[in-house]
Scaffold this motif. Structure first.
Motif, PDB file in Angstrom:
ATOM      1  N   GLY A 120       2.652  10.321  -7.901  1.00 61.17           N
ATOM      2  CA  GLY A 120       2.313   8.911  -7.810  1.00 61.17           C
ATOM      3  C   GLY A 120       3.430   7.988  -8.239  1.00 61.17           C
ATOM      4  N   TRP A 152      -2.650   5.463  -3.593  1.00 57.64           N
ATOM      5  CA  TRP A 152      -3.459   6.680  -3.615  1.00 57.64           C
ATOM      6  C   TRP A 152      -2.529   7.873  -3.723  1.00 57.64           C
ATOM      7  CZ3 TRP A 152      -4.673   9.955   1.109  1.00 57.64           C
ATOM      8  CH2 TRP A 152      -5.471  11.063   0.750  1.00 57.64           C
ATOM      9  N   THR A 153      -2.826   8.755  -4.677  1.00 58.06           N
ATOM     10  CA  THR A 153      -2.073   9.991  -4.806  1.00 58.06           C
ATOM     11  C   THR A 153      -3.044  11.141  -5.009  1.00 58.06           C
ATOM     12  OG1 THR A 153      -0.248  11.080  -5.973  1.00 58.06           O
ATOM     13  CG2 THR A 153      -1.734   9.729  -7.307  1.00 58.06           C
ATOM     14  N   SER A 154      -2.764  12.286  -4.383  1.00 66.95           N
ATOM     15  CA  SER A 154      -3.697  13.405  -4.422  1.00 66.95           C
ATOM     16  C   SER A 154      -2.964  14.712  -4.187  1.00 66.95           C
ATOM     17  CB  SER A 154      -4.774  13.227  -3.345  1.00 66.95           C
ATOM     18  OG  SER A 154      -5.725  14.277  -3.414  1.00 66.95           O
ATOM     19  N   GLU A 157       1.257   5.544  -0.734  1.00 70.62           N
ATOM     20  CA  GLU A 157       0.552   6.826  -0.794  1.00 70.62           C
ATOM     21  C   GLU A 157       1.532   7.948  -1.071  1.00 70.62           C
ATOM     22  OE1 GLU A 157      -1.648   7.704   2.723  1.00 70.62           O
ATOM     23  OE2 GLU A 157      -2.921   5.931   2.588  1.00 70.62           O
ATOM     24  N   MET A 191      -6.681   6.835  -7.632  1.00 72.18           N
ATOM     25  CA  MET A 191      -6.541   5.581  -6.900  1.00 72.18           C
ATOM     26  C   MET A 191      -6.177   4.508  -7.920  1.00 72.18           C
ATOM     27  SD  MET A 191      -6.640   4.101  -3.918  1.00 72.18           S
ATOM     28  CE  MET A 191      -7.667   5.095  -2.822  1.00 72.18           C
ATOM     29  N   ARG A 208      -1.979  -1.273  -3.871  1.00 68.83           N
ATOM     30  CA  ARG A 208      -2.958  -0.191  -3.793  1.00 68.83           C
ATOM     31  C   ARG A 208      -2.178   1.127  -3.655  1.00 68.83           C
ATOM     32  NH1 ARG A 208      -5.943  -4.116  -5.200  1.00 68.83           N
ATOM     33  NH2 ARG A 208      -7.009  -5.385  -3.640  1.00 68.83           N
ATOM     34  N   ASP A 225      -6.414  13.770  -8.330  1.00 66.46           N
ATOM     35  CA  ASP A 225      -6.546  12.664  -7.377  1.00 66.46           C
ATOM     36  C   ASP A 225      -6.664  11.366  -8.185  1.00 66.46           C
ATOM     37  OD1 ASP A 225      -7.449  12.163  -4.251  1.00 66.46           O
ATOM     38  OD2 ASP A 225      -8.321  10.694  -5.623  1.00 66.46           O
ATOM     39  N   ASN A 278      -5.028   0.487  -8.497  1.00 66.60           N
ATOM     40  CA  ASN A 278      -4.804  -0.898  -8.085  1.00 66.60           C
ATOM     41  C   ASN A 278      -3.824  -1.529  -9.070  1.00 66.60           C
ATOM     42  OD1 ASN A 278      -6.739  -0.920  -5.929  1.00 66.60           O
ATOM     43  ND2 ASN A 278      -8.351  -1.016  -7.470  1.00 66.60           N
ATOM     44  N   ALA A 325       0.175  11.752  -1.051  1.00 69.12           N
ATOM     45  CA  ALA A 325      -0.969  12.663  -1.086  1.00 69.12           C
ATOM     46  C   ALA A 325      -0.651  13.924  -0.294  1.00 69.12           C
ATOM     47  CB  ALA A 325      -2.205  11.973  -0.516  1.00 69.12           C
ATOM     48  N   LYS A 370       0.862  -1.188   0.000  1.00 66.38           N
ATOM     49  CA  LYS A 370       0.000   0.000   0.000  1.00 66.38           C
ATOM     50  C   LYS A 370       0.897   1.236   0.000  1.00 66.38           C
ATOM     51  CE  LYS A 370      -4.006   2.139   2.227  1.00 66.38           C
ATOM     52  NZ  LYS A 370      -3.450   3.491   2.456  1.00 66.38           N
ATOM     53  N   CYS A 427      -9.220   8.019 -11.948  1.00 67.92           N
ATOM     54  CA  CYS A 427      -8.631   9.356 -11.944  1.00 67.92           C
ATOM     55  C   CYS A 427      -9.742  10.404 -11.974  1.00 67.92           C
ATOM     56  CB  CYS A 427      -7.727   9.548 -13.156  1.00 67.92           C
ATOM     57  SG  CYS A 427      -6.362   8.369 -13.276  1.00 67.92           S
TER      58      CYS A 427
END
Length: 385
Positions: free
Chosen positions: A199, A249-251, A163, A235, A247, A233, A237, A165, A161, A221
């Motif tokens: 990301g 997540w970037t934001s 991230e 997500m 997984r 933003d 997979n 963000a 996982k 996206c």
């Protein structure tokens, strides 16, 4: 031992990334800042270069002038860092590789997969080093995570996982700020904004630590600020080459998050968690045991972590030190080639052109999947399929 000669393109006065490179390259006394073309304005670049210590005849007006000037010298630079706007990375990196220079390019290495494949082939054909600055892989505990996974401390890896963000582009009123606007403009940024900017750092770290490559992915996206053409933003997979599930997540609109680069790795026998904003601690939970906090600089860490540790335990570690570890790796690789010997395995960790290519393939895969409502797509570059 004489210092290696280092040159830089971009990273001039007011640059965010330039000082980190200059600090990192000079920290261990392995490189001497010898040449530079530091600004898109020739006179400003020459003046700034002289002001920070470059010899007048090696403070160049642009990269073409620097390439011509350094190519003629018997004492030409051993490594060139490319820290210019994204769209220029390919032509500058290609030009210096073809002329026989080693290159460290800021990410993204190129703007297209085809350009990335050309750079990989060129590095292979010339034998010159082409590295990409995924600088966060230089943190000592990130390298210890990699070593723990490789020696089987976690068993077979099941889940990753990642991230990256932050909330620094969350103000809709900032939409016309030129420092922000270009990032979401396809004409300047390409096919992706937030994933291509942040990301891919998280995705590279997932591969770096696990030793597995991303093979396929599905992306959602969104542009949370409606005036933006590209995503702020995402997500993602993904599936990896040895069976791990990922997984990510970037934001850029996550108000309250500052930097936000975090990696968690879960295996059959344990789990790891590390975050860049608190880089001195690595959390390890062995199966059916108590949580352990591994401190940077403590005894009995891996050779990779020991080599990358700069300050004593309890003191803060920072980004320029992580960059310095990339430069130390590169110095070892350059010297090993000069001396016709093998590279120290603990130093052969700098991100390579192949990593830059895989990242660009992932960027285009995310853009494609995001436009097609999350369809699963092949994330590998064609030359690696």
């Amino acid at each position: 031992m004489p210092r290696l000669k280092w040159g830089m393109i971009g990273g001039g006065e007011g640059s965010q990334i330039g000082p980190a490179h200059r600090l990192g390259s000079g920290l261990d006394g392995l490189f001497e800042f010898t040449a530079g073309a530091l600004d898109h304005r020739p006179d400003a670049g020459r003046e700034y270069g002289r002001r920070i210590g470059l010899p007048p005849d090696r403070a160049y007006g642009d990269w073409h002038e620097m390439l011509e000037g350094e190519s003629k010298r018997a004492d030409k630079v051993d490594l060139v860092t490319v820290a210019t706007p994204n769209a220029t990375h390919f032509e500058i990196t290609k030009g210096f590789l073809q002329a026989g220079f080693n290159v460290l390019c800021e990410k993204p290495m190129t703007m297209t997969v085809e350009e990335g494949e050309e750079i990989v082939r060129l590095a292979q054909e010339t034998g010159n080093i082409c590295a990409v600055n995924y600088g966060y892989s230089g943190y000592s505990l990130v390298r210890h995570m990699r070593a723990m996974v490789a020696r089987g401390d976690l068993g077979k890896i099941r889940l990753v996982k990642a991230e990256f963000a932050h909330g620094h582009h969350a103000d809709a009123a900032d939409a016309d700020n030129p420092r922000v606007r270009w990032r979401y403009d396809p004409k300047q940024a390409g096919v992706s904004a937030q994933f291509a900017d942040c990301g891919i750092h998280a995705l590279h770290m997932a591969s770096f630590v696990t030793g597995q490559e991303v093979e396929s992915l599905s992306a959602d996206c969104v542009s949370c600020i409606s005036s933006r053409e590209l995503e702020d933003d995402a997500m993602v997979n993904f599936r990896m080459s040895d069976g791990a599930v990922g997984r990510l997540w970037t934001s850029s609109i996550a108000i309250g998050r500052q930097h936000g680069l975090t990696l968690q790795v879960f295996g059959e026998k344990g789990g790891l968690r590390w975050t860049q904003e608190q880089p001195n601690q690595l959390y390890f939970m062995p199966l059916n045991e108590r949580l352990q906090v591994i401190e940077r600089g403590e005894a009995n860490l891996s050779p990779e972590a020991d080599r990358a540790t700069r300050v004593t335990i309890g003191h803060a570690e920072g980004m320029p030190l992580a960059f310095a570890n990339i430069y130390t790796d590169l110095a070892e690789a350059i010297r090993a080639r000069k001396e016709r010997r093998s590279v120290d395995p603990a130093a052969n960790l700098y991100p390579k052109a192949e990593d830059g290519l895989r990242s660009m393939a992932a960027v285009f895969a995310v853009a494609k999947s995001g436009k097609e409502e999350g369809v699963w797509v092949d994330a590998r570059p064609p030359m690696f399929r």
